[in-house]
Design an enzyme around this catalytic site. Structure first.
Site, PDB file in Angstrom:
ATOM      1  CE1 TYR A  96      -4.038  -1.449  -0.325  1.00  0.00           C
ATOM      2  CE2 TYR A  96      -4.579   0.695   0.577  1.00  0.00           C
ATOM      3  CZ  TYR A  96      -4.953  -0.436  -0.089  1.00  0.00           C
ATOM      4  OH  TYR A  96      -6.219  -0.558  -0.538  1.00  0.00           O
ATOM      5  N   GLY A 152       3.371   1.709  -1.553  1.00  0.00           N
ATOM      6  CA  GLY A 152       3.886   1.946  -2.901  1.00  0.00           C
ATOM      7  C   GLY A 152       2.806   2.460  -3.841  1.00  0.00           C
ATOM      8  CD  GLU A 207      -9.667  -7.193  -1.325  1.00  0.00           C
ATOM      9  OE1 GLU A 207      -8.869  -7.590  -2.171  1.00  0.00           O
ATOM     10  OE2 GLU A 207      -9.630  -7.523  -0.142  1.00  0.00           O
ATOM     11  CG  HIS A 234      -2.703  -3.194   3.147  1.00  0.00           C
ATOM     12  ND1 HIS A 234      -1.345  -3.370   3.022  1.00  0.00           N
ATOM     13  CD2 HIS A 234      -3.277  -4.307   2.653  1.00  0.00           C
ATOM     14  CE1 HIS A 234      -1.118  -4.550   2.463  1.00  0.00           C
ATOM     15  NE2 HIS A 234      -2.268  -5.131   2.240  1.00  0.00           N
TER      16      HIS A 234
END
Ligand SMILES: *[C@@H]1O[C@H](CO)[C@@H](O)[C@H](O)[C@H]1NC(C)=O
Ligand SMILES: *[C@@H]1O[C@H](CO)[C@@H](O)[C@H](O)[C@H]1NC(C)=O
Ligand SMILES: *[C@@H]1O[C@H](CO)[C@@H](O)[C@H](O)[C@H]1NC(C)=O
Ligand SMILES: *[C@@H]1O[C@H](CO)[C@@H](O)[C@H](O)[C@H]1NC(C)=O
Length: 801
Positions: free
Chosen positions: A218, A220, A256, A280
C-alpha cells in the site's frame, strides 16, 4: 531558517525552498550508498506468483532506469526446485516483461535480451547452495574487475521460512565491508504482537534493522505514497482544517469483490483484520494523522512521527468493531481444508473498526477503517469528511451546501484511476509534484465519487500510473526506508490490534450473502466512540459460554434479537437443550415438587424427544406434567395430532404417570373444536388448577417460515385474546382449525425455549434478525416472558444457512 524568512518574508515560501533543498541534502546520504558498483539481486521464491506477476517487472524497470547510472547488475531467481525445472519458467517470465510507453518496441526487445543475459535461476535450498551463490558473486566481481555496491535479497516466500533464510544470508551471503545488504520481507509479519515480536527477534539476530525492508505494498500505491506530500504542499489550506473542530470523520476503506478461494489455508488463520486493517489501512491512518515532518526525505523523522501516532491511538474495545463473514465462506473452508461438516470457522471476511487518537487535535474524531471480501464493488480510498456548518435555506444545490471532503482515491471503483480529489467548496489544492497533473477534462462526465459529481472536485492524478511494487523496488534501491515498515512501527501496530483480535476470537461474525445482495446488512452506525451495525442481525459471542458441556459438543452462546441464543451443530444443540430442560426440571421439583413442561408439535422437537429418551435416564419424569402448546383439531389418535406424535416419540418411552399428561381437549361431545363445547375454557381451568400462577416452568416453541409460533399465525396481536390463556385459531394450512396457548399464557412462563433447526429455517432466522421490536407479521416477536427468560436454540444450518 531566519535567513530564509528574512529573505522572503513568507513562511510558505521558506517551506517551499526547504522542499526544494531537501532532496539535494538527501542525495549526499544516498550517494554514499550508491557509489556505482555491482548490485546482485536475489529473488527467493523467484518463480512464485508474486515474483511472476510483479517482482520481475519491477526489477526490470529498475534495471532500465539505472542503465546510465554506472551500476551493473546481476539477477538471480532463487527457489527450492532444481535448476532444470525452474530455468525455463524464469525465462518465460522474463520474455514477457514490458517496458513503459516511452520506450520503443525495438529498444525494449534489446533491453529484455540484456536483462535475460544477466538473470539466472539458482537452487537455494541448502546452506551449501547459499555459500555457492556468494562464491559465484565474488568470482564474477573478480573476473570483471568490478567493485561491489550491494546485495538485495527479496524474500517472496512463506513467513515461516524467513528466520532460516535470514540466518543463511547472514552466515554466508553478507557482502564485504563497504557494500550494503538489503533484505526485503513480505507480510505476514506475525499473527499478533507476540509472534511478531518473536519473528522480529529471530530476524534481528541475523540482520540489522536498517538492512530489513518490510513491504507494505500500500505504501507503494501512488496516492498513498503522496499523502504526506499533499499535506505538506497544501499546508496553508489544511493547517486550520486538519483537526477535530473541522473534520467530521475519516474513513479508510478497501472494498473487494473477490472471495478468498485458493488461499483459504492462509486466510482462515488471519482474517480480514490481520490481512488488511492491521497493515495497509493502519499505515494510511498514520499518514493521514501524523505530525508533518520538517523534511519529508528525513526517514527517521517520518518514522518517529508515525510511531507517535501509534502511541496516541486509544485502545480498541469490543464495541468498536463489527465483523462479518460471507455466506459461502464456511463451505469453501470445508472444501479447501478438507474439513467435515462439523467444522465451523469464525474468521471474519469483513470488519469495520472505529479508532480514536488521544491528542487534543484529534480528540473524539472518528476514524473508521473497513474492509471486506465479496462486497458490492472493488474500490479503495481514504476520505476526510469535513463538518457541515452551513444551513441552506433555499438552494440545496449551491456549492456550499454540498459535502466538503478530500478523497485519496487509491484506484478502481467508479473513477477507476488513482487520484486526489478536493471538493471545490474547500480550496484549490496545489498539485503534489511534477509527476502529477491536474485533471480538468473528464472522460466520463456523469461519474460521481462518494456522493459528488466529478465536476464538483479539483482532481489530480499521476501522469504515469505505476505499479506499487515497481515503485517500492525503486525505493528499496534508493534506500528510502520511510516507504517501509520499521520493526518499531510493526510492533506498535500489533500492540494496537492484538487486544481487539483476542477479544473477538469467540465472536461469530455476521453472515452476509455477498455482492449486491448485502444491501444494507453491513451498514454501520457510529454512536459516540462505539460502532454497531445499523440493522440488528445475528451476533453470537461466546462471552458467557457455559463451558460445562458433558458431551463436548461445540455449542456457542450469544445474542439474537436481544435475547440469549445458543447455537451449535444439531446434535450438540439438542443435547444442550435437553440438559437445560433437565436442569430446569430438577430445580422446579426441588422447589415446588412438580415440573410443568409445555411442548409444541412439529418436526423440530422430535430429535429432542429422542435425546431425552435415550440419554437422560435420570430425568424426573415422575414429577413432570406435560402440557400442549397447541393442537390440531383432529382426534388425538390421528397421525396429524401433536399429542399423538408426542406420545409416539416420547411419552410411551418414559415412566410418566398418565394423570400428569394434559392433552388439549379438541374433541368433546364427539365433535372437534366447537366453541360451544368450551374446550379452550376447560384447558384454561386445568392450567389454573394445576400450574401455580399459570406460570409454566418451561415452554418449548418452534417458529414456522411465516413467523408463526404455537398456533398463533401472522396477523394476530396479544390484545386479540384479552386475558385468555387458550384460544381457537385458524391456520393457513390444513388442518385449518387449531387450539393454542395465547401470548398471555406463553409470556407467563419462567423459561421459554425457541427451537429452530435446519437450513430451511435460515431464511426465517435472517428475516427475524432484521425485524425490530414486535410485529403481527412475525407473531413469534410477541413472545417476551414477563418475568422469565427467553432463549433461542438454533443449529448452524438455521443460523448460517
Ligand atoms: C532434471 O535433472 C535431473 C537430474 O539431474 C533429472 O532426474 C530430471 O529428470 C530433470 N528434470 C527435467 C524436467 O528435465
Ligand atoms: C551474523 O552472523 C555473525 C556470525 O557469523 C554474528 O556474529 C552476528 O551477530 C550475526 N548478526 C548480525 C546482525 O550481524
Ligand atoms: C480428506 O480427509 C480424509 C479423512 O481425513 C482423507 O481420507 C482424504 O484423503 C482427504 N482428502 C484430501 C483431498 O485431502
Ligand atoms: C407460586 O407463585 C408465586 C408467585 O407467582 C410464588 O411466590 C410462590 O412461591 C409459588 N408457589 C409455589 C409453591 O411454587
Amino acid at each position: 531558517m531566519g535567513f530564509w524568512k528574512f529573505l522572503t518574508g513568507s513562511m510558505e515560501l521558506s517551506l517551499l525552498l526547504l522542499l526544494v533543498l531537501a532532496p539535494l541534502c538527501a542525495l549526499t546520504a544516498q550517494d554514499r550508498a550508491h557509489k556505482p558498483g555491482h548490485v546482485s539481486v536475489v529473488i527467493l521464491g523467484g518463480t512464485g506468483d508474486l515474483a511472476r506477476k510483479y517482482l520481475w517487472q519491477g526489477f526490470f524497470e529498475l534495471y532500465i532506469n539505472q542503465i546510465n547510472s554506472g551500476h551493473s547488475f546481476s539477477f538471480y531467481g532463487g527457489g527450492l526446485s532444481p535448476v532444470n525445472k525452474s530455468t525455463p519458467i524464469l525465462f518465460e517470465v522474463i520474455k514477457a516483461l514490458k517496458c513503459s510507453k516511452d520506450v520503443s518496441q525495438e529498444r525494449c526487445a534489446i533491453l529484455r535480451e540484456q536483462f535475460l543475459r544477466i538473470s539466472k535461476y539458482k537452487q537455494l535450498k541448502t546452506l551449501e547452495e547459499y555459500k555457492d551463490l556468494s562464491k559465484s558473486i565474488e568470482k564474477q566481481l573478480k573476473q570483471e574487475g568490478m567493485k561491489e555496491a550491494g546485495r538485495l535479497f527479496y524474500l517472496s516466500v512463506p513467513a515461516f521460512a524467513y528466520a532460516e533464510i535470514a540466518d543463511r544470508i547472514n552466515s554466508s551471503c553478507r557482502p564485504p565491508n563497504g557494500a550494503w545488504l538489503r533484505v526485503v520481507l513480505e507480510k505476514p509479519f506475525g499473527h499478533d504482537f507476540k509472534s511478531a515480536q518473536v519473528l522480529a527477534t529471530q530476524l534481528g539476530s541475523s540482520l540489522k534493522d536498517e538492512e530489513m525492508y518490510r513491504i507494505d505494498h500500500y505504501l507503494g500505491k501512488q496516492v498513498v505514497a503522496n499523502i504526506l506530500q499533499f499535506r505538506m504542499q497544501n499546508k496553508k489550506h489544511l493547517d486550520p482544517l486538519w483537526n477535530k473542530h473541522f473534520i467530521e470523520r475519516v474513513e479508510i476503506v478497501l472494498k473487494e469483490t473477490l472471495d478468498v478461494k485458493g488461499r483459504i489455508a492462509f486466510y482462515d488463520e488471519y482474517g480480514v483484520i490481520r490481512d488488511v486493517l492491521q497493515n495497509h489501512l493502519t499505515e494510511v491512518l498514520t499518514l493521514l494523522t501524523m505530525k508533518l515532518p520538517r523534511d519529508l526525505s528525513d526517514s527517521q523523522e517520518v518514522l518517529t512521527n508515525k510511531l507517535h501516532i501509534f502511541t496516541s491511538l486509544l485502545p480498541l474495545s469490543r464495541n468498536q468493531a463489527v465483523t462479518g463473514q460471507y455466506q459461502n465462506y464456511q463451505q469453501e473452508v470445508r472444501e479447501e481444508l478438507n474439513k467435515t461438516t462439523g467444522f465451523v470457522t469464525a474468521t471474519p471476511t469483513f470488519a469495520a473498526v472505529l479508532a480514536h487518537i488521544d491528542e487534543t487535535r484529534y480528540e473524539d474524531m472518528p476514524i473508521l477503517m473497513m474492509s471486506g471480501k465479496q462486497l458490492d464493488e472493488r474500490v479503495g480510498y481514504a476520505r476526510v469528511l469535513f463538518k457541515d456548518n452551513v444551513f441552506c435555506l433555499q438552494n440545496q444545490n449551491s456549492v456550499h451546501c454540498k459535502p466538503k471532503q478530500i478523497i485519496f482515491y487509491f484506484g478502481h471503483g467508479s473513477l477507476n484511476y488513482p487520484a486526489i480529489l478536493v471538493s471545490k467548496n474547500l480550496f484549490k489544492p496545489d498539485v503534489v509534484d511534477s509527476e502529477w497533473k491536474e485533471v480538468t477534462e473528464h472522460k466520463d462526465k456523469d461519474v460521481t465519487v462518494l456522493g459528488l459529481p466529478i465536476s464538483d472536485y479539483y482532481v489530480q492524478t499521476p501522469i504515469l500510473e505505476k505499479e506499487a511494487y515497481t515503485e517500492l523496488i525503486s525505493h528499496i534501491f534508493a534506500g528510502r526506508r520511510n516507504s517501509f515498515v520499521s520493526t518499531e512501527n510493526l510492533l506498535a501496530s500489533w500492540d494496537f490490534w492484538s487486544p481487539l483480535l483476542t477479544s473477538i476470537t469467540d465472536t461469530f461474525p455476521r453472515i452476509y450473502p455477498g455482492g449486491a445482495d448485502n444491501k444494507d446488512m453491513l451498514d454501520i452506525f457510529l454512536k459516540g466512540r462505539d460502532l454497531s451495525y445499523v440493522n440488528e442481525v445475528v451476533i453470537i459471542s461466546q462471552d458467557h459460554m457455559s463451558g460445562q458441556n458433558p458431551n463436548n459438543f461445540q455449542v456457542m452462546q450469544g445474542k439474537f434479537r436481544n435475547d440469549e441464543m445458543v447455537s451449535g451443530w444439531t446434535e450438540g444443540l439438542i443435547e444442550k437443550l435437553a440438559s437445560d430442560i433437565e436442569e430446569a426440571a430438577e430445580k422446579a421439583i426441588l422447589e415446588s415438587g412438580v415440573f410443568h413442561l409445555a411442548l409444541s408439535g412439529g418436526a423440530s422437537p422430535l430429535a429432542l424427544f429422542h435425546r431425552l429418551v435415550l440419554h437422560h435416564f435420570a430425568f424426573p419424569w415422575g414429577g413432570t406434567h406435560i402440557w400442549m402448546v397447541d393442537e390440531r383439531c383432529v382426534p388425538l389418535n390421528d397421525m396429524e395430532s401433536n399429542f399423538r406424535s408426542l406420545h409416539d416419540h416420547l411419552l410411551q418411552h418414559v415412566k410418566i404417570p398418565y394423570y400428569n399428561l394434559h392433552p388439549m381437549p379438541v374433541q368433546l361431545n364427539q365433535r372437534l373444536c366447537v366453541e360451544d363445547d368450551r374446550g379452550t375454557w376447560l384447558y384454561q381451568e386445568e392450567i389454573r388448577k394445576f400450574v401455580n400462577a399459570s406460570s409454566f416452568h418451561f415452554v418449548l416453541l418452534g417458529v414456522g417460515f411465516d413467523g408463526h409460533t404455537a398456533s398463533l399465525f401472522p396477523g394476530v396481536k396479544p390484545e386479540d385474546h384479552g386475558e385468555s390463556l387458550v384460544v381457537f385459531t385458524e391456520s393457513p394450512s390444513k388442518p385449518h382449525q387449531r387450539m393454542s396457548l395465547t401470548f398471555n399464557a406463553l409470556n407467563r412462563a419462567q423459561k421459554v425455549a425457541i427451537l429452530m433447526l435446519g437450513k430451511y429455517k435460515h431464511e426465517a432466522v435472517t428475516q427475524l434478525s432484521r425485524v425490530k421490536g414486535e410485529t403481527s407479521q412475525w407473531p413469534v416477536t410477541w413472545v417476551k416472558p414477563d418475568g422469565g427468560s427467553l432463549v433461542w436454540y438454533m443449529d448452524y444450518e438455521a443460523l448460517l444457512g
